[in-house]
Structures are given as structure tokens and as C-alpha cells.
Design a protein around this motif. Sequence first.
Motif, PDB file in Angstrom:
ATOM      1  N   SER A 181       0.713  -1.016  -0.132  1.00  0.00           N
ATOM      2  CA  SER A 181      -0.181   0.055   0.180  1.00  0.00           C
ATOM      3  C   SER A 181       0.660   1.177  -0.102  1.00  0.00           C
ATOM      4  CB  SER A 181      -0.339   0.457   1.062  1.00  0.00           C
ATOM      5  OG  SER A 181      -1.654  -0.848   1.252  1.00  0.00           O
ATOM      6  N   PHE A 182       2.424   1.452   0.283  1.00  0.00           N
ATOM      7  CA  PHE A 182       3.324   2.084   0.329  1.00  0.00           C
ATOM      8  C   PHE A 182       3.684   2.792  -1.466  1.00  0.00           C
ATOM      9  CE2 PHE A 182       3.082   0.803   4.494  1.00  0.00           C
ATOM     10  CZ  PHE A 182       3.191   2.191   5.827  1.00  0.00           C
ATOM     11  N   SER A 183       3.883   3.830  -1.406  1.00  0.00           N
ATOM     12  CA  SER A 183       4.575   3.838  -2.229  1.00  0.00           C
ATOM     13  C   SER A 183       5.398   4.035  -2.516  1.00  0.00           C
ATOM     14  CB  SER A 183       4.473   6.799  -2.624  1.00  0.00           C
ATOM     15  OG  SER A 183       5.751   6.120  -3.767  1.00  0.00           O
ATOM     16  N   LEU A 184       6.121   3.732  -4.106  1.00  0.00           N
ATOM     17  CA  LEU A 184       7.308   2.400  -4.167  1.00  0.00           C
ATOM     18  C   LEU A 184       8.668   4.434  -4.324  1.00  0.00           C
ATOM     19  CD1 LEU A 184       9.620   0.448  -4.960  1.00  0.00           C
ATOM     20  CD2 LEU A 184       9.275   0.970  -7.405  1.00  0.00           C
ATOM     21  N   GLU A 185       7.960   5.372  -4.947  1.00  0.00           N
ATOM     22  CA  GLU A 185       9.468   6.178  -4.599  1.00  0.00           C
ATOM     23  C   GLU A 185       9.922   7.178  -3.125  1.00  0.00           C
ATOM     24  OE1 GLU A 185      11.538   6.657  -7.095  1.00  0.00           O
ATOM     25  OE2 GLU A 185      11.015   4.670  -7.904  1.00  0.00           O
ATOM     26  N   LYS A 186       7.676   7.213  -2.184  1.00  0.00           N
ATOM     27  CA  LYS A 186       7.936   7.864  -1.597  1.00  0.00           C
ATOM     28  C   LYS A 186       8.380   7.118  -0.110  1.00  0.00           C
ATOM     29  CE  LYS A 186       4.772  11.546  -3.517  1.00  0.00           C
ATOM     30  NZ  LYS A 186       3.714  11.803  -3.510  1.00  0.00           N
ATOM     31  N   ASN A 187       7.510   5.964  -0.242  1.00  0.00           N
ATOM     32  CA  ASN A 187       8.673   5.372   1.060  1.00  0.00           C
ATOM     33  C   ASN A 187       9.702   4.098   1.150  1.00  0.00           C
ATOM     34  OD1 ASN A 187       5.230   6.065   0.767  1.00  0.00           O
ATOM     35  ND2 ASN A 187       6.266   6.858   2.251  1.00  0.00           N
ATOM     36  N   LEU A 188       9.030   3.194   0.436  1.00  0.00           N
ATOM     37  CA  LEU A 188      10.010   1.978   0.190  1.00  0.00           C
ATOM     38  C   LEU A 188      11.644   1.774  -0.167  1.00  0.00           C
ATOM     39  CD1 LEU A 188       7.342  -0.404  -1.507  1.00  0.00           C
ATOM     40  CD2 LEU A 188       7.761  -0.511   1.257  1.00  0.00           C
TER      41      LEU A 188
END
Length: 393
Positions: A181-188
Motif C-alpha cells: 500500500s506504500f509508495s515505491l518512490e516516497k516510502n519503500l
Amino acid sequence: MSTTLCCNLFVVVAAPMNSILCCKLFSIRPFHFRNVFSTIAHSQSLVSLFDSSKLNMSEADITRILKLAPQFQNPRALLKVEQFIHSLKKHGCSEVQIAKIMKTMPRLIGRAEGTLEPKLKLLEDFGFVDRNLAKLLTINPSILCNSLNSSLLPKMVFLKEVFQSQDVLVKALLKSPRLLSFSLEKNLKPSFAFWQGWGFCGTGLFSFLRVQPDVLSRTSLTPARVDLIHKIGVDKESKMFKYIVSIVAVSRVETLEAKIENLKYCGLSAEEIWQLFGACPLLLKFSKENVKKKMDFLVNTMELPANYAVKHPGILTVSLEKTTRPRFLVWQKIKSINDFNIAFFTVLLMTEARFVSKIIKGHPESQTLWTIYENAISDASNRTLRTESSTKP
């Protein structure tokens, strides 16, 4: 007269409503029939569809679905619902799981049209098949709301690289499905870089994330968490350090501080507490009630000093009721009969089979010892049953 209106009138006539009242209502507000009773008709259509699909949906569930996804009031949209159910069944979801997915996210039915099959196929290609796929979708159906090429596929590729194998990826996402559910670029990706900056890399990072995959959603550690990690004092190169960080990163600071205060109350100094956590970080995950019961037994029943737990932290990790108490009663009885030179902690670490064969069966008073042991185990089971029954509503 339109087909829809005819259907609506048929529903009204079939319904337990006074015919004169129906006529008055139709003469005053004819459009009311088109709007309200069409919903009733489509609700009945959904009921028929769910019955034929063996989905245990109540009228309240169907009403909720129509409220959150009004597009299914259109009879032609029922085909989408049918296709949605068929696809999930084909990929291993049971009727109960499909009903739960639809009740949790009814909007998903329409949004998944056309891309549902490719998304399910993608998840299967990454190792989610049959029961695992059904479990993942039941826990977090919003996964299917991810765009296939711009979101879901890049996340799965990245996470497979992080966890280094498909099997570990499946286990990690079943443990922490919200990672998708998390953003790849902003979180992961920033989180991955953050933990590398903390010294986790290669197999060390892999081991760290394998234990606690949920930390991949965090891109910072608060000063209070960092302070706790430093106070425990484990060397950064130690594997134990990574385990401690993984626990502290996902725990509430207030909860950890309460556990520390609890150990002070049990008679340990601050220095001894940090030493205890450093030797056995698993205790950071135990509830303070659990640890307090074990410390009370250690000090008040076994009559040992509190710092015995610091020297032998394993005594706080085993079950008090099923292991420590029964074995202590046996050990205590043997000590009262004759001189027994085996330390209790050695007895505690024995496997069940070795404890029975070496300590109980190998003793002249084996029948007496066996009775003590069985009674202690039985009492523990009864206490567990009483506790469970008292907590039930």
C-alpha cells in the motif's frame, strides 16, 4: 411504459404493500417508482447472484454494497460482479473469502474490471498461489487497486530484490501485506536506503527485514528510540544489534519504557535491565505482565535474587505454567529427598523427553515425582481454561 418501470411495479405488487397506497404513491410521485423500486429490483438481482454463487451475503451487506458502489444498480453491471466472483474462485478464493473481500471493498469490483486477471496472474508469477494468494487478498484487498504496470509490478520487482527470494517475499508480504500500500518512490526505496545507512546491508539487511518486514515502511527512528538502542549497548556488528533495532523500530516507546519500569519494580537496577535486554532482546516483545509473573515466581517462590534472571535470561523466555513451575516442583522435591547436584537452570533447559527420562524416570521415587509433575501440568491447563472462559463475553 418502460421495462424498468414495469419491473418496479411488479416488485411493488409482489411486495406486502396496500394496493391503494401504491396507486396514490404512483399518482403523486411516479418518478419515485423509477428510483426507489429499481434499487429493490437490483437488490433482488444481487441476492439471486450471490445465492447462485454460494456467497453468504445478508440483505444488509447487499444494501451496503449498493450504497458504496451504486453503479451495480444497473442490471448490466451484474455481469461485472459475476466475472469478479468467477475470477477470484478460479484463483483459489473460497466463497467466504470472496464475500469478505466484497464487503470490505465493494468499489474494487468495478475498478478491477479488465485488469483483475492480469493482476492476479502477476501475483501468481511472484509465488502467490492458491491459499497464499487468497490469504493475501483477504487481508489487504486494496492491493488490487494498484495500477498494474506503474505501481504493482515495480513494487513486486523491488521487494523481490530486497527479500532475495520468492519464498521469503511471499512470507514477508503475508506477514506485512500493507507494504504494497506504500509508495515505491516516497516510502519503500527511501526506507531501504535509511536502513542501509544504519549499517544494515547484504545478508545482514536481508536477515533484519526477514524478522520484521514491517520496518520497511519506516524511514526514520525517533530520538527516544535511538536512545533506547544505545542504552542497551550491543555492538553494531553483532547480529543481536539488528534484532534489537528491528523490535525497537516497530514498538511504542511508551510500552518499552513501561516494561523497563516494571523490571525496576521487580528489583533490577537500570544497568542490569540494559544488560538483560542485550543478552535476550526477545524480552522486549514480552508483555510486562508476563515478565512480572515470572520474576515474582523467581524471587518469591524459588527464593533467588532478581539478578539471577540477568545471568540466566532464558528462565524468563520459557512458559511459567507449562515448564518452569512443574519442573521446579519436581526439582524441589528431589532436593528434599537427597543431595541433588544438578542446577535448576540446567534442568530447565532440558528437552521434555530428556527431563522425563533423566530426572523423573531415573530416580528411585519416580512415581512420586511423576505425580507431582502431572498434577502441575494439569493445574496449569485448568488455570488457562479458567482464564479463557473469564475473558469471553
